[in-house]
Design a protein around this motif. Structure first.
Motif, PDB file in Angstrom:
ATOM      1  N   UNK A   4      24.073  25.932  34.404  1.00 31.57           N
ATOM      2  CA  UNK A   4      23.406  25.116  33.956  1.00 31.57           C
ATOM      3  C   UNK A   4      22.321  24.840  32.602  1.00 31.57           C
ATOM      4  N   UNK A   5      21.909  23.644  32.575  1.00 31.74           N
ATOM      5  CA  UNK A   5      20.883  23.546  31.092  1.00 31.74           C
ATOM      6  C   UNK A   5      19.588  23.158  32.125  1.00 31.74           C
ATOM      7  N   UNK A   6      18.705  23.971  31.907  1.00 32.60           N
ATOM      8  CA  UNK A   6      17.076  23.387  33.072  1.00 32.60           C
ATOM      9  C   UNK A   6      16.462  22.888  32.365  1.00 32.60           C
ATOM     10  N   UNK A   7      16.019  22.866  30.419  1.00 30.22           N
ATOM     11  CA  UNK A   7      14.997  21.998  29.501  1.00 30.22           C
ATOM     12  C   UNK A   7      15.962  22.002  28.216  1.00 30.22           C
ATOM     13  N   UNK A   8      15.491  20.855  28.035  1.00 32.56           N
ATOM     14  CA  UNK A   8      16.682  20.221  26.254  1.00 32.56           C
ATOM     15  C   UNK A   8      14.998  19.307  25.814  1.00 32.56           C
ATOM     16  N   UNK A  15      19.833  17.756  17.166  1.00 35.23           N
ATOM     17  CA  UNK A  15      20.639  18.629  17.880  1.00 35.23           C
ATOM     18  C   UNK A  15      19.203  19.017  19.002  1.00 35.23           C
ATOM     19  N   UNK A  16      19.869  19.586  19.697  1.00 37.45           N
ATOM     20  CA  UNK A  16      18.799  20.066  20.917  1.00 37.45           C
ATOM     21  C   UNK A  16      18.766  21.129  21.218  1.00 37.45           C
ATOM     22  N   UNK A  17      17.845  21.770  21.507  1.00 33.55           N
ATOM     23  CA  UNK A  17      17.717  23.017  21.959  1.00 33.55           C
ATOM     24  C   UNK A  17      17.730  23.280  23.610  1.00 33.55           C
ATOM     25  N   UNK A  18      18.597  23.888  23.375  1.00 30.61           N
ATOM     26  CA  UNK A  18      19.077  24.075  25.438  1.00 30.61           C
ATOM     27  C   UNK A  18      18.335  25.620  26.224  1.00 30.61           C
ATOM     28  N   UNK A  19      17.391  25.256  27.049  1.00 29.98           N
ATOM     29  CA  UNK A  19      17.742  26.545  27.686  1.00 29.98           C
ATOM     30  C   UNK A  19      18.194  26.333  28.873  1.00 29.98           C
ATOM     31  N   UNK A  20      19.000  27.559  29.085  1.00 29.62           N
ATOM     32  CA  UNK A  20      19.868  27.351  30.707  1.00 29.62           C
ATOM     33  C   UNK A  20      19.728  28.321  31.806  1.00 29.62           C
ATOM     34  N   UNK A  21      20.490  27.975  32.206  1.00 27.27           N
ATOM     35  CA  UNK A  21      20.024  28.735  33.796  1.00 27.27           C
ATOM     36  C   UNK A  21      19.861  30.445  34.111  1.00 27.27           C
ATOM     37  N   UNK A  22      20.749  30.843  33.092  1.00 26.67           N
ATOM     38  CA  UNK A  22      20.905  32.618  32.635  1.00 26.67           C
ATOM     39  C   UNK A  22      19.135  32.834  31.482  1.00 26.67           C
ATOM     40  N   UNK A  23      18.157  31.801  31.183  1.00 28.27           N
ATOM     41  CA  UNK A  23      17.590  32.626  30.683  1.00 28.27           C
ATOM     42  C   UNK A  23      17.506  32.425  28.752  1.00 28.27           C
ATOM     43  N   UNK A  52      17.503  14.240  28.673  1.00 27.92           N
ATOM     44  CA  UNK A  52      16.825  15.281  29.576  1.00 27.92           C
ATOM     45  C   UNK A  52      18.381  15.308  30.151  1.00 27.92           C
ATOM     46  N   UNK A  53      16.899  16.303  30.427  1.00 27.61           N
ATOM     47  CA  UNK A  53      18.476  17.385  31.833  1.00 27.61           C
ATOM     48  C   UNK A  53      18.374  17.356  32.704  1.00 27.61           C
ATOM     49  N   UNK A  54      19.649  16.781  33.359  1.00 25.44           N
ATOM     50  CA  UNK A  54      19.788  16.407  34.824  1.00 25.44           C
ATOM     51  C   UNK A  54      20.920  17.357  35.532  1.00 25.44           C
ATOM     52  N   UNK A  55      20.838  18.035  36.429  1.00 28.34           N
ATOM     53  CA  UNK A  55      21.644  18.686  37.336  1.00 28.34           C
ATOM     54  C   UNK A  55      22.687  19.772  36.557  1.00 28.34           C
ATOM     55  N   UNK A  60      21.465  10.663  28.611  1.00 25.67           N
ATOM     56  CA  UNK A  60      20.686   9.966  27.662  1.00 25.67           C
ATOM     57  C   UNK A  60      20.781   8.531  28.949  1.00 25.67           C
ATOM     58  N   UNK A  61      19.930   7.552  29.039  1.00 27.07           N
ATOM     59  CA  UNK A  61      19.802   6.466  29.415  1.00 27.07           C
ATOM     60  C   UNK A  61      20.826   5.681  30.195  1.00 27.07           C
ATOM     61  N   UNK A  62      21.815   5.303  28.978  1.00 31.09           N
ATOM     62  CA  UNK A  62      23.003   4.901  28.998  1.00 31.09           C
ATOM     63  C   UNK A  62      24.128   6.025  29.246  1.00 31.09           C
ATOM     64  N   UNK A  63      23.842   6.374  30.215  1.00 31.67           N
ATOM     65  CA  UNK A  63      25.602   7.582  30.190  1.00 31.67           C
ATOM     66  C   UNK A  63      25.730   7.882  29.752  1.00 31.67           C
ATOM     67  N   UNK A  64      25.237   8.643  28.311  1.00 28.76           N
ATOM     68  CA  UNK A  64      25.727   9.349  27.910  1.00 28.76           C
ATOM     69  C   UNK A  64      25.224  10.896  27.922  1.00 28.76           C
ATOM     70  N   UNK A  65      26.700  11.584  28.083  1.00 27.29           N
ATOM     71  CA  UNK A  65      26.041  13.288  28.755  1.00 27.29           C
ATOM     72  C   UNK A  65      27.106  13.880  28.051  1.00 27.29           C
ATOM     73  N   UNK A  66      26.369  15.606  28.396  1.00 24.81           N
ATOM     74  CA  UNK A  66      27.215  16.132  27.807  1.00 24.81           C
ATOM     75  C   UNK A  66      27.790  18.045  29.205  1.00 24.81           C
ATOM     76  N   UNK A  67      28.553  18.895  29.247  1.00 33.45           N
ATOM     77  CA  UNK A  67      28.761  18.743  30.121  1.00 33.45           C
ATOM     78  C   UNK A  67      28.085  20.428  30.003  1.00 33.45           C
ATOM     79  N   UNK A  68      27.652  21.037  31.141  1.00 30.38           N
ATOM     80  CA  UNK A  68      26.913  22.365  30.721  1.00 30.38           C
ATOM     81  C   UNK A  68      28.384  23.208  29.918  1.00 30.38           C
ATOM     82  N   UNK A  69      29.288  23.638  30.494  1.00 32.90           N
ATOM     83  CA  UNK A  69      30.803  23.598  29.630  1.00 32.90           C
ATOM     84  C   UNK A  69      30.049  23.743  28.144  1.00 32.90           C
TER      85      UNK A  69
END
Length: 85
Positions: A4-8, A15-23, A52-55, A60-69
């Motif tokens: 999972x993504x824990x921070x973005x 581009x997005x800098x992602x921090x994953x749960x595995x570090x 935002x990183x959520x679950x 984004x606020x209008x429901x655009x999202x990308x899965x962890x995979x």
């Protein structure tokens, strides 16, 4: 299943800098998606920065999202730019 993504953080060039749960830190480019349906709204820089990183996802606020995979498989290891304020 990927971690999972824990921070973005938002980087230049859609581009997005992602921090994953595995570090791991990885960079995901949203640019290839900006002309597709609901993702067109992400072209607005102010709205793009509202991500935002959520679950484990990024969303984004209008429901655009990308899965962890998707985020993990389509990203590259981070070694580059600084986050925007």
């Amino acid at each position: 299943m990927h971690p999972d993504v824990i921070t973005v953080d938002v980087l230049e060039g859609y581009a997005l800098l992602l921090t994953f749960a595995n570090g791991e830190k990885r960079i995901f480019s949203v640019e290839p998606y900006l002309d597709r349906g609901i993702f067109r709204e992400l072209r607005d820089p102010a709205y793009f920065r509202s991500v935002r990183a959520i679950s484990g996802f990024v969303s984004w606020p209008h429901e655009q999202d990308f899965s962890p995979d998707t985020l993990y498989l389509k990203s590259v290891p981070a070694t580059l730019p600084k986050a925007l304020p």
